[in-house]
Write a protein that holds these residues in place. Sequence first.
Motif, PDB file in Angstrom:
ATOM      1  N   ALA A  76       0.580  -1.274  -0.098  1.00 15.14           N
ATOM      2  CA  ALA A  76       0.080   0.031  -0.208  1.00 15.14           C
ATOM      3  C   ALA A  76       0.774   1.212   0.047  1.00 15.14           C
ATOM      4  N   LEU A  79       2.626   1.611  -3.598  1.00 13.88           N
ATOM      5  CA  LEU A  79       1.409   2.167  -4.594  1.00 13.88           C
ATOM      6  C   LEU A  79       1.134   3.293  -4.236  1.00 13.88           C
ATOM      7  N   ARG A  80       0.925   3.914  -2.942  1.00 11.68           N
ATOM      8  CA  ARG A  80       0.672   5.282  -2.932  1.00 11.68           C
ATOM      9  C   ARG A  80       1.777   6.148  -2.983  1.00 11.68           C
ATOM     10  N   HIS A  86      -2.703   5.017  -9.559  1.00 14.73           N
ATOM     11  CA  HIS A  86      -3.028   3.635  -9.704  1.00 14.73           C
ATOM     12  C   HIS A  86      -3.845   3.300  -8.181  1.00 14.73           C
ATOM     13  N   PHE A  87      -3.649   4.214  -7.063  1.00 15.20           N
ATOM     14  CA  PHE A  87      -3.907   4.083  -5.759  1.00 15.20           C
ATOM     15  C   PHE A  87      -5.330   4.631  -5.688  1.00 15.20           C
ATOM     16  N   GLU A  92      -7.668   4.247   0.652  1.00 14.13           N
ATOM     17  CA  GLU A  92      -6.917   4.995   1.609  1.00 14.13           C
ATOM     18  C   GLU A  92      -7.318   4.582   2.985  1.00 14.13           C
ATOM     19  N   GLY A  95      -5.843   0.853   3.842  1.00 15.38           N
ATOM     20  CA  GLY A  95      -4.396   1.087   3.939  1.00 15.38           C
ATOM     21  C   GLY A  95      -3.936   1.687   5.217  1.00 15.38           C
TER      22      GLY A  95
END
Length: 172
Positions: A76, A79-80, A86-87, A92, A95
């Motif tokens: 997570a 990706l963030r 793409h997040f 949120e 995550g």
Amino acid sequence: MMSNTSGGFLSSQLCTEGFLSNTFGGFQVIHTFLKLLNHATKLGELRVVPYIFLNLPSVLFNLLRREVGKWIAFIAVVLRLFFPRHFPDWLEMPGLLILLLVVAPNFFIETIRGSWLGMLICLLISCYLLQKHIRASGGFKNSFTQSHGISNTVGIIALLVFPVWALVVHFF
């Protein structure tokens, strides 16, 4: 006072069988996720992360504190940070919950989670969410008449009833 650090306040203090606490706690957490994902724009849904952290069923809590949670939190964060397009926004809150589960100190978990202080924190969070929901709806009466109003209001009231009931049973 008995202290059980593996479970939440309800499972260690209120129910001897454990069935009611696991069922109600798990159902409440799932209901919280669904309601706040549905009603996310009007409420500050990130404020419910500590509430879920304090009431997450023991099985999920212990699973996510181990290697599984560490890998999910790592993915997570990567990706963030590196792929923000793409997040999705709806990831949120989960995550942040996983990240909180992984990095929370054991002292915090052993003293706050599973105590009356944790339930008091949950009560304050649920009061804030109910007040914010009623103001966003334009009043208590309007909170029941808008689309999805009844289910959202009842869900948030259920979040309020759980810590009140746990505190009443604990102190009386």
